[in-house]
Design an enzyme around this catalytic site. Structure first.
Site, mmCIF file in Angstrom:
data_model
loop_
_atom_site.group_PDB
_atom_site.id
_atom_site.type_symbol
_atom_site.label_atom_id
_atom_site.label_comp_id
_atom_site.label_asym_id
_atom_site.label_seq_id
_atom_site.Cartn_x
_atom_site.Cartn_y
_atom_site.Cartn_z
ATOM 1 C CB CYS C 120 -0.909 0.007 1.223
ATOM 2 S SG CYS C 120 -1.849 1.547 1.388
ATOM 3 C CB CYS C 123 -2.074 4.679 4.316
ATOM 4 S SG CYS C 123 -3.478 3.891 3.515
ATOM 5 C CB SER C 124 0.494 0.763 6.200
ATOM 6 O OG SER C 124 -0.030 1.583 7.218
ATOM 7 C CB CYS C 125 -4.432 -0.832 2.815
ATOM 8 S SG CYS C 125 -5.140 0.820 2.755
#
Lengths: 112, 89, 222
Positions: C120, C123-125
């Site tokens: 991701c 962001c950090s999905c």
């Protein structure tokens, strides 16, 4: 003169960066609690993941470098709850003073 | 828009909460699959009532994105892009 | 974060008379102060209960790569299940009894000539409702920045070297879907049952930064 191409700091794909740091850590109780607050407030319609991300992005690159993941997330959860009218900045400030007065450690600052 | 259709990501650079990565803007890819309508995050992020936007998985080649700098030109990147960021080629 | 289990803080007893957890006896930070304050305000306003928070933490702790490994092992053993997994990985995970909430999940299959990897960049999905919370490296600037432009170099840092003839497909989780890689079943595993197969499936093999363990080799961490 400083110009920009308009790319925002969090939009990192393809930017130069160093090797991937492989070390990890176990999540502490306060981190798990922030995660739980985020999920529960989302389930209750008090914030959206999009609103959380918007605040994280607007906090800027310096916050990304300086604070840890869940430190930034509690800042964003709080901002979203205030924007939603769940509580006022004054209520938060008063409660934070009360918490700090209980003790110098995370454990001592609990209301238990 | 249907599978295998060639699309280009609009090259818009603008402030605000946006889920279209900058490295894909202006790039041409192929629709890998349609995912259906989703609430527009560009409105959700500001507490606004969101419109429904169709979401697509679009596949790009590394050659298209990075040109001669690609590690392997035939490797690919898939990303989800909302309809208002796409135009038919 | 240091975890010194031999350390015992004699003064550090909570009001219930028990020693504080290790996490609790470090100096209170500004952000921890905010976490306590936000949590207590929400409880005082009857918006959230202490029990709900405890239950949510318990539910998140229960999610781990073992859940994903069970899904992968079944897909390796059951062609009909594999077809359902590739059609809708969220429904297939629910069918196995996993509580994944509203997760929308797509499984990407590795084959002899295709390798998938998840990131991701915005962001950090992460497929947290199936695999649990992401490893720290998944959230780093280095991983998020580089996987889309030099996946092969990043894979080498994870100890995975793929031939140029293998097609790498990077999946950037930019919107509403989350992803899991269905790794290729290792050769020489024909006699193994699903529990034994699941032992071969690492977290990294389901993100695409690793490959499954080989059945005859000593187990690797990760």
């Amino acid at each position: 003169m400083t110009d920009t191409d308009g790319r925002r700091w969090h939009d990192m794909g393809g930017q130069p960066a160093g090797p991937v740091a492989m070390e990890g850590h176990d999540f502490a109780l306060w981190e798990k609690r922030i995660d739980a607050l985020m999920v529960l407030c989302g389930n209750k319609g008090l914030l959206t993941v999009d609103g959380l991300r918007r605040v994280l992005e607007d906090m800027g690159e310096e916050a990304f470098e300086k604070y840890s993941y869940y430190e930034r997330w509690i800042a964003s959860v709080n901002q979203n709850l205030i924007e939603h009218g769940v509580y006022s900045p004054e209520e938060l400030g008063t409660k934070m003073l009360e918490v700090a007065a209980r003790g110098a450690t995370y454990g001592e600052a609990q209301n238990d | 828009m249907t599978d295998a259709l060639e699309v280009r990501v609009k090259p818009m650079m603008l402030p605000g909460h946006i889920r279209t990565p900058a490295y894909l803007r202006g790039k041409t890819g192929v629709i890998e699959r349609a995912l259906g309508p989703f609430a527009n995050p560009e409105q959700l992020a500001y507490g606004l009532k969101p419109e429904q936007k169709k979401l697509y998985r679009v596949r790009f080649t590394m050659a298209e994105i990075w040109g001669a700098a690609a590690e392997n030109p035939d490797d690919t990147i898939d990303a989800e892009i909302y309809e208002h960021w796409l135009e038919k080629v | 974060m240091p975890h010194d289990h031999d350390h015992f803080h004699h003064e550090g007893l909570s009001s219930s008379g028990h020693p504080y957890r290790q996490d609790n006896d470090t100096p209170l930070t500004y952000w921890q102060q905010m976490e306590i304050a936000v949590r207590e305000i929400l409880i005082e306003k009857d918006i959230i209960t202490t029990a709900e928070i405890a239950a949510q933490i318990e539910a998140m702790d229960a999610r781990s790569p073992a859940q994903g490994a069970a899904v992968v092992a079944r897909a390796w053993s059951d062609p009909d299940f594999k077809a359902r997994l590739l059609k809708d990985a969220a429904e297939a995970s629910r069918e196995m009894g996993f509580d994944i909430g509203p997760l929308k999940l797509i499984a990407m299959e590795n084959t002899a000539d295709t390798h998938n990897i998840i990131v991701c960049t915005l962001c950090s999905c992460y497929p947290r409702n199936l695999l649990g919370l992401p490893p720290d490296w998944y959230k780093t600037r280095a991983y998020r920045s580089r996987v889309v432009s030099e996946p092969r170099a990043v894979l080498r840092e994870f100890g995975v070297e793929l031939p140029q003839s293998t097609r790498i497909r990077v999946h950037d989780s930019t919107a509403d879907m989350r992803y899991i890689v269905l790794p290729a079943r290792p050769a020489g595993t024909e006699g193994l049952d699903q529990d034994a197969l699941a032992q071969l499936v690492t977290r990294d093999s389901m993100i695409g930064t690793g490959l499954p363990r080989q059945p005859d080799l000593p187990r690797q961490a990760g």
